[in-house]
Design a protein around this motif. Sequence first.
Motif, short mmCIF file in Angstrom:
data_model
loop_
_atom_site.label_atom_id
_atom_site.label_comp_id
_atom_site.label_asym_id
_atom_site.label_seq_id
_atom_site.Cartn_x
_atom_site.Cartn_y
_atom_site.Cartn_z
N LYS A 137 0.55 -7.38 -7.65
CA LYS A 137 0.36 -6.11 -6.96
C LYS A 137 1.64 -5.73 -6.22
O LYS A 137 2.38 -6.60 -5.74
CB LYS A 137 -0.80 -6.24 -5.95
CG LYS A 137 -2.14 -6.34 -6.62
CD LYS A 137 -2.55 -5.00 -7.23
CE LYS A 137 -3.82 -5.12 -8.06
NZ LYS A 137 -4.07 -3.92 -8.86
N ALA A 175 3.56 -3.03 -3.35
CA ALA A 175 3.47 -2.01 -2.30
C ALA A 175 4.83 -1.35 -2.18
O ALA A 175 5.84 -2.03 -1.94
CB ALA A 175 3.08 -2.67 -0.98
N THR A 201 5.80 4.34 5.67
CA THR A 201 4.82 4.56 4.61
C THR A 201 4.62 3.27 3.82
O THR A 201 5.54 2.45 3.72
CB THR A 201 5.29 5.66 3.63
OG1 THR A 201 6.57 5.27 3.09
CG2 THR A 201 5.43 7.01 4.30
N GLY A 202 3.44 3.12 3.26
CA GLY A 202 3.15 1.98 2.38
C GLY A 202 2.65 0.74 3.10
O GLY A 202 2.17 -0.20 2.47
N ASP A 209 0.06 0.45 5.13
CA ASP A 209 -1.41 0.34 5.06
C ASP A 209 -1.85 -0.28 3.73
O ASP A 209 -2.74 -1.13 3.69
CB ASP A 209 -2.06 1.72 5.22
CG ASP A 209 -2.01 2.17 6.67
OD1 ASP A 209 -1.82 1.29 7.53
OD2 ASP A 209 -2.10 3.38 6.92
N ARG A 210 -1.18 0.15 2.64
CA ARG A 210 -1.51 -0.45 1.34
C ARG A 210 -1.20 -1.95 1.36
O ARG A 210 -1.99 -2.76 0.86
CB ARG A 210 -0.71 0.25 0.22
CG ARG A 210 -0.89 -0.43 -1.14
CD ARG A 210 -0.34 0.36 -2.29
NE ARG A 210 -0.15 -0.46 -3.47
CZ ARG A 210 -1.12 -0.87 -4.28
NH1 ARG A 210 -2.36 -0.54 -4.03
NH2 ARG A 210 -0.85 -1.62 -5.35
N ASN A 221 -3.91 -3.78 3.09
CA ASN A 221 -5.11 -3.92 2.22
C ASN A 221 -4.90 -5.00 1.17
O ASN A 221 -5.81 -5.78 0.88
CB ASN A 221 -5.41 -2.58 1.53
CG ASN A 221 -5.99 -1.57 2.50
OD1 ASN A 221 -6.71 -1.96 3.43
ND2 ASN A 221 -5.67 -0.30 2.34
N LEU A 222 -3.69 -5.04 0.59
CA LEU A 222 -3.41 -6.05 -0.43
C LEU A 222 -3.48 -7.46 0.15
O LEU A 222 -3.99 -8.38 -0.49
CB LEU A 222 -2.02 -5.81 -1.04
CG LEU A 222 -1.87 -4.59 -1.96
CD1 LEU A 222 -0.41 -4.41 -2.39
CD2 LEU A 222 -2.75 -4.73 -3.19
#
Lengths: 49, 730
Positions: free
Chosen positions: B146, B148, B156-157, B159-160, B163-164
Amino acid sequence: MDIIQHILVYITVAISAFYLINKFLLPKSVWAGKKNNSKACGQDDCGCH
Amino acid sequence: MSKQINVALIGNPNTGKTSVFNQLTGLNQKVGNYPGITVEKKEGICKLPRGVKAHILDLPGTYSLNTTSLDESVAVELLLNKNDKDHPDVAIVVSDVENLKRNLLLFTQIKDLKIPTILVINMADRMVRKGISIDIELLEQKLNSKIALVSTRKETGIDRLRNLIADYKNLPKSQNVDISVIAPDYFERLKEAFPKEDVYKLWLVITQDVNFMPLEKTLIKDTSSFTTKSKSELKRLQQKETILRYQFINGILKETYKIDANAAKGFRATLDKVLTHKVFGYLIFFLILLTIFQAIYGWSEYPMDLIDGFFASATEWVKDTLPPGVFTNLIAEGILAGIGGIVIFIPQIAFLFLFIALLEETGYMSRVVFLMDRIMRPFGLSGKSVVPLISGTACAIPAVMATRTIENWKERLITILVTPFTTCSARLPVYLIIIALVIPEGSFLGLSYKALTLMSLYLMGFGAAILSAVILNKILKIKSRSFFVVEMPNYKLPLIKNVAYTVLEKTKSFVFGAGKIILAISIVLWFLGSNGFSDEFKNAETIVAQRIKEKGFSANSEVYFENQQETLGNNLNKEAAVTQLKDLEERALSQEIASYKLEHSYMGYMGKAIEPIVRPLGYDWKIGIAVLTSFAAREVFVGTLATIYSVGNDEEETIKNRMAAEINPRTKRPLFNLASGISLLLFYAFAMQCMSTLAVVKRETNSWKWPAGQLVFMSLFAYIVALIAYQILK
């Protein structure tokens, strides 16, 4: 009151002196004891291999 | 409560790893050392979705898992050691969007350890400007991981990424590259010898040169079914592995990563040409240094005056408010004086770190390293030695540790031995107070004499380091060769948040690291200065009163009278003048009693014992005591003097004023004059005066021989230089 102030001074000085002796004069091993290296990398159960 | 997720943050240097760490953890971070070694350990807590928490460990920057230095091996050891409490549940590899190919080498190696791995492609905000486009979805498929896409600058990025991390259990654990194809027979035999173990892990254990117990290799050598290869053969296999990985990476990037070659390249190239120019490069560096030192003085004056005034008022408040007695005296004259002596320097130290952080953040520091390599070579050092030497301006301890990046042992040893000459922040308080006392006001070409003196001291420290390196290079008979490779990161605007964190963290560690020692020493010194066993100490009041009756007031008191008369002026009527004089005499008497008691206290006797050694340098026994105690840490010097001059002193005065008013009873001149001041400055510029640095040098060189030699050489050199300076200037 005067006695209390003296006692507080002696306690503070003793703590400070102990801190300095412990930091600069006593070897670290005095408190740490022998280091347990059984889990160090390269030993049988270290988990590296 | 659910278990915290262990996350290891790893990546090449200059990929913005620290920025990602800061964004994930905010202020929930702490800095320490790895147990048993002195590599900096940065860790923090990150809050994830669904109330889950992650423990984030920021590992030292490394280009690959084929480590070449000691601190890089920390990362490898952690990734291999499942029993380590910090062994990661998930690894985050931070890469830079412009150097993805090189960064992916490390990524594939970590992925092959079968640790769930997330790839962070940082600096995404530069993609448009650089003409870069990435097919993230396809890249995820090809890497079987995965990704990011993050911009720490634009925030930016993240938060992703959070989550990952929270969903790390769903990350694939499969390997990217099968390295057994580089030597099928060898890896087949390895598999047979250790059927339960993962081949890539075994391969890493075999090939690591550093930090692993010899037992490991012995075990492999002694296993009858398996014999390992020679060192050169292993190196050749490592090279084959790297080529194999790059083949894999090239294949993937060909389909997923596009770059417009015509996109902006010009600005960086032009700037590099100027900043690393043979003449202009050095000139610009010199001008930057000048600006820094001028700013340290100019900007911090106001906050320093405020702090100084605050501590003077606090001392007075304590004396007026708390019940009178010895403990109140201890707080006012010992604790507050000691702390005040160090807190006052926070503004200047913060400004110094601010500039260092700005230079690092903008990418300019790497250009300095490159520039200095040209100068360093003839002296037996390399460009890499510049990093410890510049880090030494903060503290010699991490600077000595930073030498671990130097592969060549001779260069590393020389750098370790000469680094303590660079002006560390602990010297700064000593320099600042002495310069303020002895260097006159005035300026040259718009730069104050004080700023120029400070800069000269920094240059002198650096010069002493270079000179010692030349001598050591000639003396040390160690044969070795080395190559210099430095990465030039892109220029970028510094991130305010990162700079702020660095300044905050470094200033905090300076104040709290040294603060505890200074506080303890101040308390002990106050006690030794306020107590004594002799009759002189016990009958001080009678003896001093008798002496004044027979011989009059001392030189110190005479100066005090003159100063007070100047302040009061001649506008008083006769009656008021008599009252004033009486008051002044009473104050002078109490000061003389305090001074006499101090001279006959435990501390006074200790000081008198060492006075013969320090007198030729222009110091009295009080300075002698300060020099002695500051062996624990240099900044203790100011705290000690502050305590000494506060003992028994009822006046609400700043440390600087107290020191300025001190008269040498032998010469009847101010104790801190140009000659003794310069002598002190030079002594502190060259003396070792730091127990912690000696301990770190011992640890890094694994022998007492080097720190002992360093201590003797630096102390003797400092003493001789200070002696010559005083004897010429007095």
